[in-house]
Design a protein around this motif. Structure first.
Motif, PDB file in Angstrom:
ATOM      1  N   ARG A  70       0.840  -1.211   0.000  1.00  0.00           N
ATOM      2  CA  ARG A  70       0.000   0.000   0.000  1.00  0.00           C
ATOM      3  C   ARG A  70       0.872   1.257   0.000  1.00  0.00           C
ATOM      4  O   ARG A  70       0.593   2.229  -0.708  1.00  0.00           O
ATOM      5  CB  ARG A  70      -0.926   0.008   1.216  1.00  0.00           C
ATOM      6  CG  ARG A  70      -2.132  -0.884   1.077  1.00  0.00           C
ATOM      7  CD  ARG A  70      -3.097  -0.714   2.261  1.00  0.00           C
ATOM      8  NE  ARG A  70      -4.318  -1.441   2.021  1.00  0.00           N
ATOM      9  CZ  ARG A  70      -4.682  -2.532   2.685  1.00  0.00           C
ATOM     10  NH1 ARG A  70      -3.916  -3.020   3.643  1.00  0.00           N
ATOM     11  NH2 ARG A  70      -5.822  -3.138   2.408  1.00  0.00           N
ATOM     12  N   ASP A  81      -5.496   6.052  -9.256  1.00  0.00           N
ATOM     13  CA  ASP A  81      -6.202   5.080  -8.422  1.00  0.00           C
ATOM     14  C   ASP A  81      -5.189   4.247  -7.642  1.00  0.00           C
ATOM     15  O   ASP A  81      -4.264   3.689  -8.225  1.00  0.00           O
ATOM     16  CB  ASP A  81      -7.077   4.182  -9.301  1.00  0.00           C
ATOM     17  CG  ASP A  81      -7.922   3.210  -8.495  1.00  0.00           C
ATOM     18  OD1 ASP A  81      -7.941   3.303  -7.251  1.00  0.00           O
ATOM     19  OD2 ASP A  81      -8.571   2.361  -9.118  1.00  0.00           O
ATOM     20  N   THR A  83      -6.012   1.612  -5.617  1.00  0.00           N
ATOM     21  CA  THR A  83      -6.622   0.361  -5.191  1.00  0.00           C
ATOM     22  C   THR A  83      -5.668  -0.812  -5.463  1.00  0.00           C
ATOM     23  O   THR A  83      -5.078  -0.901  -6.535  1.00  0.00           O
ATOM     24  CB  THR A  83      -7.936   0.123  -5.955  1.00  0.00           C
ATOM     25  OG1 THR A  83      -8.794   1.233  -5.728  1.00  0.00           O
ATOM     26  CG2 THR A  83      -8.613  -1.155  -5.503  1.00  0.00           C
ATOM     27  N   ILE A  84      -5.569  -1.688  -4.487  1.00  0.00           N
ATOM     28  CA  ILE A  84      -4.775  -2.910  -4.651  1.00  0.00           C
ATOM     29  C   ILE A  84      -5.743  -4.076  -4.750  1.00  0.00           C
ATOM     30  O   ILE A  84      -6.543  -4.304  -3.844  1.00  0.00           O
ATOM     31  CB  ILE A  84      -3.809  -3.115  -3.463  1.00  0.00           C
ATOM     32  CG1 ILE A  84      -2.839  -1.946  -3.387  1.00  0.00           C
ATOM     33  CG2 ILE A  84      -3.074  -4.445  -3.586  1.00  0.00           C
ATOM     34  CD1 ILE A  84      -2.062  -1.896  -2.103  1.00  0.00           C
ATOM     35  N   ASP A  85      -5.677  -4.799  -5.848  1.00  0.00           N
ATOM     36  CA  ASP A  85      -6.540  -5.960  -6.043  1.00  0.00           C
ATOM     37  C   ASP A  85      -5.890  -7.235  -5.530  1.00  0.00           C
ATOM     38  O   ASP A  85      -6.561  -8.098  -4.974  1.00  0.00           O
ATOM     39  CB  ASP A  85      -6.864  -6.148  -7.532  1.00  0.00           C
ATOM     40  CG  ASP A  85      -7.664  -4.990  -8.089  1.00  0.00           C
ATOM     41  OD1 ASP A  85      -8.525  -4.453  -7.363  1.00  0.00           O
ATOM     42  OD2 ASP A  85      -7.424  -4.626  -9.246  1.00  0.00           O
ATOM     43  N   GLU A  86      -4.590  -7.354  -5.746  1.00  0.00           N
ATOM     44  CA  GLU A  86      -3.902  -8.596  -5.401  1.00  0.00           C
ATOM     45  C   GLU A  86      -2.412  -8.358  -5.336  1.00  0.00           C
ATOM     46  O   GLU A  86      -1.895  -7.409  -5.927  1.00  0.00           O
ATOM     47  CB  GLU A  86      -4.187  -9.675  -6.446  1.00  0.00           C
ATOM     48  CG  GLU A  86      -3.688  -9.305  -7.824  1.00  0.00           C
ATOM     49  CD  GLU A  86      -4.119 -10.253  -8.924  1.00  0.00           C
ATOM     50  OE1 GLU A  86      -3.381 -10.335  -9.904  1.00  0.00           O
ATOM     51  OE2 GLU A  86      -5.174 -10.878  -8.814  1.00  0.00           O
ATOM     52  N   ALA A  99      -4.837 -11.048  -1.069  1.00  0.00           N
ATOM     53  CA  ALA A  99      -5.911 -10.156  -1.500  1.00  0.00           C
ATOM     54  C   ALA A  99      -6.429  -9.366  -0.313  1.00  0.00           C
ATOM     55  O   ALA A  99      -6.821  -9.950   0.699  1.00  0.00           O
ATOM     56  CB  ALA A  99      -7.048 -10.948  -2.133  1.00  0.00           C
ATOM     57  N   ALA A 121      -7.365 -16.291  -8.762  1.00  0.00           N
ATOM     58  CA  ALA A 121      -7.678 -14.859  -8.680  1.00  0.00           C
ATOM     59  C   ALA A 121      -9.184 -14.628  -8.724  1.00  0.00           C
ATOM     60  O   ALA A 121      -9.727 -13.860  -7.920  1.00  0.00           O
ATOM     61  CB  ALA A 121      -6.984 -14.109  -9.812  1.00  0.00           C
ATOM     62  N   TYR A 122      -9.856 -15.291  -9.641  1.00  0.00           N
ATOM     63  CA  TYR A 122     -11.298 -15.121  -9.762  1.00  0.00           C
ATOM     64  C   TYR A 122     -12.020 -15.583  -8.496  1.00  0.00           C
ATOM     65  O   TYR A 122     -12.840 -14.859  -7.927  1.00  0.00           O
ATOM     66  CB  TYR A 122     -11.838 -15.881 -10.979  1.00  0.00           C
ATOM     67  CG  TYR A 122     -13.346 -15.862 -11.026  1.00  0.00           C
ATOM     68  CD1 TYR A 122     -14.023 -14.727 -11.469  1.00  0.00           C
ATOM     69  CD2 TYR A 122     -14.085 -16.957 -10.591  1.00  0.00           C
ATOM     70  CE1 TYR A 122     -15.411 -14.689 -11.480  1.00  0.00           C
ATOM     71  CE2 TYR A 122     -15.470 -16.926 -10.600  1.00  0.00           C
ATOM     72  CZ  TYR A 122     -16.129 -15.792 -11.052  1.00  0.00           C
ATOM     73  OH  TYR A 122     -17.499 -15.764 -11.045  1.00  0.00           O
ATOM     74  N   GLN A 125     -11.498 -13.358  -5.457  1.00  0.00           N
ATOM     75  CA  GLN A 125     -12.270 -12.115  -5.499  1.00  0.00           C
ATOM     76  C   GLN A 125     -13.742 -12.358  -5.156  1.00  0.00           C
ATOM     77  O   GLN A 125     -14.379 -11.519  -4.512  1.00  0.00           O
ATOM     78  CB  GLN A 125     -12.101 -11.415  -6.844  1.00  0.00           C
ATOM     79  CG  GLN A 125     -10.695 -10.881  -7.071  1.00  0.00           C
ATOM     80  CD  GLN A 125     -10.155 -10.031  -5.936  1.00  0.00           C
ATOM     81  OE1 GLN A 125     -10.855  -9.191  -5.375  1.00  0.00           O
ATOM     82  NE2 GLN A 125      -8.891 -10.247  -5.579  1.00  0.00           N
TER      83      GLN A 125
END
Length: 146
Positions: A70, A81, A83-86, A99, A121-122, A125
């Motif tokens: 972060r 942006d 944002t951290i997704d992974e 995640a 990953a899918y 989430q």
């Protein structure tokens, strides 16, 4: 694990056992384990077979790693942006998939090299969405009861 499926924790039982988030993820091929953790590094849930001390250490280190990521993104994003997704760590032995789950929690899975990272990953989430909803609902009920 005790008879309720809660990982044993030194001192006191988990205030929230969020191990249910990991259950469908552990059914994915080559996924070996995982931990759900709070932003401050406390263990909130773990895969069966994860020793207490290992789970606590993984929660603390992963939370710290996510905090470092972060900070990196905050510094490098320069107003974009953040944002951290992974976060994915690849080693010769396998993969570690981290995640964030909103601002207050996250999860980490570890899997063999043969694991399908796209599928992980899918599915992660999907479970993160459920975890965020559960944490939000818990926060609302705590606020309403205060």
């Amino acid at each position: 694990m005790n008879s309720q499926g809660t990982p044993p924790v030194k001192g006191a039982p988990l205030a929230r056992n969020l191990s249910w988030v990991l259950e469908p993820l552990l059914e994915l091929p080559h996924v070996e384990g995982g931990v759900v953790f709070s932003r401050d590094g406390l263990i909130l849930g773990a895969a069966p077979g994860v020793a207490t001390e290992d789970g606590e250490a993984v929660a603390a280190v992963t939370s710290s790693t996510l905090g470092s990521v972060r900070a990196l993104v905050d510094r490098a994003a320069q107003g974009k942006d953040r944002t951290i997704d992974e976060v994915v760590v690849s080693t010769p032995q396998g993969l570690y998939y981290v995640a964030p789950a909103g601002e207050g929690a996250g999860l980490v899975l570890w899997a063999g090299r043969e694991a399908d990272l796209g599928r992980i990953a899918y599915e992660v989430q999907v479970q993160v969405g459920k975890l965020v909803a559960a944490l939000s609902e818990a926060a609302k009920s705590r606020t309403a009861g205060a």
